[in-house]
Design a protein around this motif. Structure first.
Motif, PDB file in Angstrom:
ATOM      1  N   MET A 153       0.714  -1.031   0.053  1.00 25.70           N
ATOM      2  CA  MET A 153      -0.041   0.105  -0.079  1.00 25.70           C
ATOM      3  C   MET A 153       0.904   1.220   0.147  1.00 25.70           C
ATOM      4  N   SER A 154       1.942   1.316   0.700  1.00 22.97           N
ATOM      5  CA  SER A 154       2.808   2.252   0.845  1.00 22.97           C
ATOM      6  C   SER A 154       3.950   2.516  -0.485  1.00 22.97           C
ATOM      7  N   ASN A 155       3.820   1.927  -1.177  1.00 23.20           N
ATOM      8  CA  ASN A 155       4.812   1.698  -2.537  1.00 23.20           C
ATOM      9  C   ASN A 155       4.361   2.742  -3.380  1.00 23.20           C
ATOM     10  N   GLN A 156       5.443   3.179  -4.052  1.00 20.60           N
ATOM     11  CA  GLN A 156       5.188   4.397  -4.980  1.00 20.60           C
ATOM     12  C   GLN A 156       4.198   4.125  -6.186  1.00 20.60           C
ATOM     13  N   PHE A 157       4.439   2.939  -6.504  1.00 19.64           N
ATOM     14  CA  PHE A 157       3.475   2.339  -7.658  1.00 19.64           C
ATOM     15  C   PHE A 157       2.359   1.378  -7.311  1.00 19.64           C
ATOM     16  N   GLY A 158       2.742   0.464  -6.317  1.00 20.31           N
ATOM     17  CA  GLY A 158       1.930  -0.308  -5.611  1.00 20.31           C
ATOM     18  C   GLY A 158       0.601   0.020  -5.216  1.00 20.31           C
ATOM     19  N   ASN A 159       0.591   1.425  -4.681  1.00 22.73           N
ATOM     20  CA  ASN A 159      -0.516   1.987  -4.124  1.00 22.73           C
ATOM     21  C   ASN A 159      -1.683   2.066  -5.224  1.00 22.73           C
ATOM     22  N   TYR A 160      -1.394   2.314  -6.255  1.00 23.77           N
ATOM     23  CA  TYR A 160      -2.291   2.534  -7.433  1.00 23.77           C
ATOM     24  C   TYR A 160      -3.399   1.128  -7.482  1.00 23.77           C
ATOM     25  N   LEU A 161      -2.114  -0.123  -7.470  1.00 20.73           N
ATOM     26  CA  LEU A 161      -2.787  -1.186  -7.499  1.00 20.73           C
ATOM     27  C   LEU A 161      -3.675  -1.870  -6.327  1.00 20.73           C
ATOM     28  N   CYS A 162      -3.306  -1.385  -5.128  1.00 19.95           N
ATOM     29  CA  CYS A 162      -4.190  -1.535  -3.816  1.00 19.95           C
ATOM     30  C   CYS A 162      -5.243  -0.811  -3.942  1.00 19.95           C
ATOM     31  N   GLN A 163      -5.289   0.669  -4.408  1.00 19.98           N
ATOM     32  CA  GLN A 163      -6.352   1.259  -4.370  1.00 19.98           C
ATOM     33  C   GLN A 163      -7.519   0.437  -5.521  1.00 19.98           C
ATOM     34  N   LYS A 164      -7.111  -0.072  -6.504  1.00 20.52           N
ATOM     35  CA  LYS A 164      -7.876  -0.394  -7.378  1.00 20.52           C
ATOM     36  C   LYS A 164      -8.688  -2.030  -6.930  1.00 20.52           C
ATOM     37  N   ILE A 165      -7.587  -2.549  -6.235  1.00 17.37           N
ATOM     38  CA  ILE A 165      -8.171  -3.958  -5.548  1.00 17.37           C
ATOM     39  C   ILE A 165      -9.129  -3.518  -4.443  1.00 17.37           C
ATOM     40  N   ILE A 166      -8.996  -2.631  -3.724  1.00 17.34           N
ATOM     41  CA  ILE A 166      -9.881  -2.239  -2.666  1.00 17.34           C
ATOM     42  C   ILE A 166     -11.276  -1.705  -3.333  1.00 17.34           C
ATOM     43  N   GLU A 167     -11.252  -1.185  -4.512  1.00 19.77           N
ATOM     44  CA  GLU A 167     -12.408  -0.578  -4.954  1.00 19.77           C
ATOM     45  C   GLU A 167     -13.154  -1.784  -5.619  1.00 19.77           C
ATOM     46  N   VAL A 168     -12.466  -2.918  -6.116  1.00 25.59           N
ATOM     47  CA  VAL A 168     -13.480  -4.046  -6.873  1.00 25.59           C
ATOM     48  C   VAL A 168     -13.534  -5.250  -5.985  1.00 25.59           C
ATOM     49  N   SER A 169     -12.867  -5.207  -4.699  1.00 28.03           N
ATOM     50  CA  SER A 169     -13.064  -6.501  -3.882  1.00 28.03           C
ATOM     51  C   SER A 169     -14.378  -6.794  -3.415  1.00 28.03           C
ATOM     52  N   SER A 170     -14.518  -7.924  -3.120  1.00 21.99           N
ATOM     53  CA  SER A 170     -15.761  -8.368  -2.558  1.00 21.99           C
ATOM     54  C   SER A 170     -15.865  -7.956  -1.012  1.00 21.99           C
ATOM     55  N   GLN A 171     -16.760  -8.085  -0.310  1.00 23.96           N
ATOM     56  CA  GLN A 171     -17.053  -7.856   1.070  1.00 23.96           C
ATOM     57  C   GLN A 171     -16.091  -8.771   1.936  1.00 23.96           C
TER      58      GLN A 171
ATOM     59  N   ALA B 224      -1.779   0.268  10.380  1.00 26.05           N
ATOM     60  CA  ALA B 224      -2.920   1.372   9.599  1.00 26.05           C
ATOM     61  C   ALA B 224      -2.099   2.881   9.946  1.00 26.05           C
ATOM     62  N   THR B 225      -1.738   3.046  11.058  1.00 26.94           N
ATOM     63  CA  THR B 225      -1.020   4.370  10.972  1.00 26.94           C
ATOM     64  C   THR B 225       0.024   4.719  10.487  1.00 26.94           C
ATOM     65  N   SER B 226       1.037   3.712  10.201  1.00 28.58           N
ATOM     66  CA  SER B 226       2.089   4.184   9.406  1.00 28.58           C
ATOM     67  C   SER B 226       1.891   4.130   7.870  1.00 28.58           C
ATOM     68  N   ILE B 227       0.763   3.302   7.550  1.00 26.41           N
ATOM     69  CA  ILE B 227       0.413   3.296   6.070  1.00 26.41           C
ATOM     70  C   ILE B 227      -0.391   4.782   5.685  1.00 26.41           C
ATOM     71  N   SER B 228      -1.274   5.170   6.995  1.00 22.20           N
ATOM     72  CA  SER B 228      -1.761   6.650   6.564  1.00 22.20           C
ATOM     73  C   SER B 228      -1.007   7.660   6.560  1.00 22.20           C
ATOM     74  N   MET B 229       0.337   7.424   7.372  1.00 21.90           N
ATOM     75  CA  MET B 229       1.326   8.645   7.291  1.00 21.90           C
ATOM     76  C   MET B 229       2.297   8.438   6.164  1.00 21.90           C
ATOM     77  N   SER B 230       2.144   7.458   5.298  1.00 17.28           N
ATOM     78  CA  SER B 230       2.873   7.396   4.234  1.00 17.28           C
ATOM     79  C   SER B 230       2.608   8.165   2.791  1.00 17.28           C
ATOM     80  N   VAL B 231       3.423   8.838   2.394  1.00 12.80           N
ATOM     81  CA  VAL B 231       2.942   9.517   1.283  1.00 12.80           C
ATOM     82  C   VAL B 231       2.088   8.669   0.030  1.00 12.80           C
ATOM     83  N   HIS B 232       2.559   7.640  -0.099  1.00 14.65           N
ATOM     84  CA  HIS B 232       1.812   6.935  -1.030  1.00 14.65           C
ATOM     85  C   HIS B 232       0.607   6.058  -0.340  1.00 14.65           C
ATOM     86  N   GLY B 233       0.797   5.654   0.817  1.00 18.76           N
ATOM     87  CA  GLY B 233      -0.184   4.802   1.482  1.00 18.76           C
ATOM     88  C   GLY B 233      -1.277   5.646   1.945  1.00 18.76           C
TER      89      GLY B 233
END
Length: 150
Positions: free
Chosen positions: A1-19, A33-42
């Motif tokens: 989630m915090s990777n410069q490019f991987g965060n885009y993939l994570c966003q898309k996975i979250i958007e299309v994922s099942s419950q 969760a806190t460290s991801i939230s404070m990451s520039v990409h996360g």
């Protein structure tokens, strides 16, 4: 989630994922969760997660509350952080009570309040620290607009 490019993939996975997948995502990221939230990409991936959870809050109440409880422990730090404050603002925007402060509360707003109350309490408890900080004041401002109820 915090990777410069991987965060885009994570966003898309979250958007299309099942419950079920969303539940697993929350359980997996919870300890970080806190460290991801404070990451520039996360921070963007976390904001997406908050928005998606809010869209299905009736089925994901437990996961929403788990995320709230985890972030609550670092609310002052997150509210005044250059990236973390955007995740806190995502809660206020995604779980708002109404579109405008003068509008009647939206249906279910009493339930949604459980996901923002920790922010309002932090703004009251750390009013000076959050209100005088260049990023924290944005959180306070968001508390007062978009129908968020203090």
């Amino acid at each position: 989630m915090s990777n410069q490019f991987g965060n885009y993939l994570c966003q898309k996975i979250i958007e299309v994922s099942s419950q079920t997948d969303q539940t697993e995502i929350v359980h997996t990221i919870l300890p970080k969760a806190t460290s991801i939230s404070m990451s520039v990409h996360g921070t963007r991936a976390m904001q997406t997660l908050v928005e998606v959870l809010a869209g299905n809050v009736s089925n994901l109440q437990t996961e929403c509350l788990m995320l709230v409880r985890e972030l609550e422990t670092n609310i002052l730090q997150l509210s005044t952080h250059v990236n973390g404050n955007h995740v806190i603002q995502a809660f206020l925007t995604s779980f708002k009570s109404s579109d405008q402060p003068s509008d009647a509360d939206l249906e279910g707003s009493e339930i949604r309040r459980a996901y923002t109350q920790f922010i309002f309490e932090a703004c009251m408890n750390y009013c000076f620290e959050i209100g005088t900080h260049k990023h924290g004041c944005c959180v306070m401002q968001r508390c007062l607009e978009k129908g968020s109820r203090c």
